[in-house]
Scaffold this active site. Sequence first.
Site, PDB file in Angstrom:
ATOM      1  N   ASP A   7       0.874  -1.176   0.000  1.00  0.00           N
ATOM      2  CA  ASP A   7       0.000   0.000   0.000  1.00  0.00           C
ATOM      3  C   ASP A   7       0.918   1.236   0.000  1.00  0.00           C
ATOM      4  O   ASP A   7       2.136   1.117  -0.190  1.00  0.00           O
ATOM      5  CB  ASP A   7      -0.984  -0.032   1.188  1.00  0.00           C
ATOM      6  CG  ASP A   7      -0.326   0.265   2.533  1.00  0.00           C
ATOM      7  OD1 ASP A   7       0.928   0.342   2.602  1.00  0.00           O
ATOM      8  OD2 ASP A   7      -1.056   0.424   3.529  1.00  0.00           O
ATOM      9  N   CYS A  64       3.172  -2.995   4.077  1.00  0.00           N
ATOM     10  CA  CYS A  64       2.332  -1.836   4.410  1.00  0.00           C
ATOM     11  C   CYS A  64       3.105  -1.041   5.463  1.00  0.00           C
ATOM     12  O   CYS A  64       4.310  -1.243   5.610  1.00  0.00           O
ATOM     13  CB  CYS A  64       0.933  -2.256   4.881  1.00  0.00           C
ATOM     14  SG  CYS A  64       0.874  -3.239   6.388  1.00  0.00           S
ATOM     15  N   THR A  66       3.045  -1.053   8.835  1.00  0.00           N
ATOM     16  CA  THR A  66       3.566  -1.916   9.900  1.00  0.00           C
ATOM     17  C   THR A  66       3.875  -3.335   9.431  1.00  0.00           C
ATOM     18  O   THR A  66       4.567  -4.072  10.131  1.00  0.00           O
ATOM     19  CB  THR A  66       2.525  -2.059  11.026  1.00  0.00           C
ATOM     20  OG1 THR A  66       1.326  -2.601  10.435  1.00  0.00           O
ATOM     21  CG2 THR A  66       2.219  -0.717  11.675  1.00  0.00           C
ATOM     22  N   HIS A  97      11.219 -23.573   9.143  1.00  0.00           N
ATOM     23  CA  HIS A  97      10.237 -24.275   9.976  1.00  0.00           C
ATOM     24  C   HIS A  97       8.803 -24.144   9.466  1.00  0.00           C
ATOM     25  O   HIS A  97       8.005 -25.058   9.650  1.00  0.00           O
ATOM     26  CB  HIS A  97      10.290 -23.757  11.421  1.00  0.00           C
ATOM     27  CG  HIS A  97      11.542 -24.162  12.139  1.00  0.00           C
ATOM     28  ND1 HIS A  97      11.696 -24.033  13.508  1.00  0.00           N
ATOM     29  CD2 HIS A  97      12.709 -24.689  11.682  1.00  0.00           C
ATOM     30  CE1 HIS A  97      12.903 -24.468  13.854  1.00  0.00           C
ATOM     31  NE2 HIS A  97      13.540 -24.866  12.768  1.00  0.00           N
ATOM     32  N   HIS A 132       8.854 -30.581  10.624  1.00  0.00           N
ATOM     33  CA  HIS A 132       8.225 -29.287  10.302  1.00  0.00           C
ATOM     34  C   HIS A 132       7.169 -29.451   9.206  1.00  0.00           C
ATOM     35  O   HIS A 132       6.187 -28.717   9.185  1.00  0.00           O
ATOM     36  CB  HIS A 132       9.296 -28.275   9.891  1.00  0.00           C
ATOM     37  CG  HIS A 132      10.320 -28.075  10.968  1.00  0.00           C
ATOM     38  ND1 HIS A 132       9.985 -27.529  12.193  1.00  0.00           N
ATOM     39  CD2 HIS A 132      11.635 -28.395  11.027  1.00  0.00           C
ATOM     40  CE1 HIS A 132      11.068 -27.500  12.962  1.00  0.00           C
ATOM     41  NE2 HIS A 132      12.077 -28.028  12.272  1.00  0.00           N
TER      42      HIS A 132
HETATM   43  C1  RB5 Z   1      -1.993   2.886   6.425  1.00  0.00           C
HETATM   44  O1  RB5 Z   1      -2.012   4.124   7.062  1.00  0.00           O
HETATM   45  C2  RB5 Z   1      -1.637   1.792   7.418  1.00  0.00           C
HETATM   46  O2  RB5 Z   1      -2.741   1.539   8.229  1.00  0.00           O
HETATM   47  C3  RB5 Z   1      -1.204   0.546   6.690  1.00  0.00           C
HETATM   48  O3  RB5 Z   1      -0.103   0.834   5.895  1.00  0.00           O
HETATM   49  C4  RB5 Z   1      -0.789  -0.628   7.536  1.00  0.00           C
HETATM   50  O4  RB5 Z   1       0.195  -0.275   8.459  1.00  0.00           O
HETATM   51  C5  RB5 Z   1      -1.877  -1.421   8.126  1.00  0.00           C
HETATM   52  O5  RB5 Z   1      -1.658  -2.414   8.845  1.00  0.00           O
END
Ligand code: RB5
Length: 145
Positions: A7, A64, A66, A97, A132
Amino acid sequence: MLAIASDHGGFALKSEIIRHLEELGVEYRDYGTFTDESVDYPVYAEKAARAVVSGECDRGIVICGTGIGVSIAANKVRGIRCALCCDSYSAEMSRQHNNSNVLALGGRVTGPGLALKIVDVFLNTEFSGGRHARRVDLISDIETR
Ligand code: RB5
């Protein structure tokens, strides 16, 4: 063939990883997003995940902000074992694993140097099999219930 998607929160890191893949000569398909304009991460995670389960690609990388959202979304696709990794040891173990077939990264969490190292480990580590394999099969069983 490697599927890659992000994203807007992962777009900058995706671009760094693509540069790295091109330097290494690793073939990839980019499933977007193609700008840093705000988009919905499940759409892009699903595109990469579907490319892996269809056999169009062997493995995938989803990014993304996080890494959490894309990993949750990718893991909803039957046959996907997506590992969110913030360190190279976890990336290695996810291959050995868990036979991870998709790597998730957080573009706002993991810096580019470490992220490229994690990508290298993900691409170059084989599944250990043995006990595994039994455990990975048990994961697949969950998908049939
Ligand atoms: C976008 O702002 C953010 O929510 C997305 O990139 C991601 O971190 C979601 O888990």
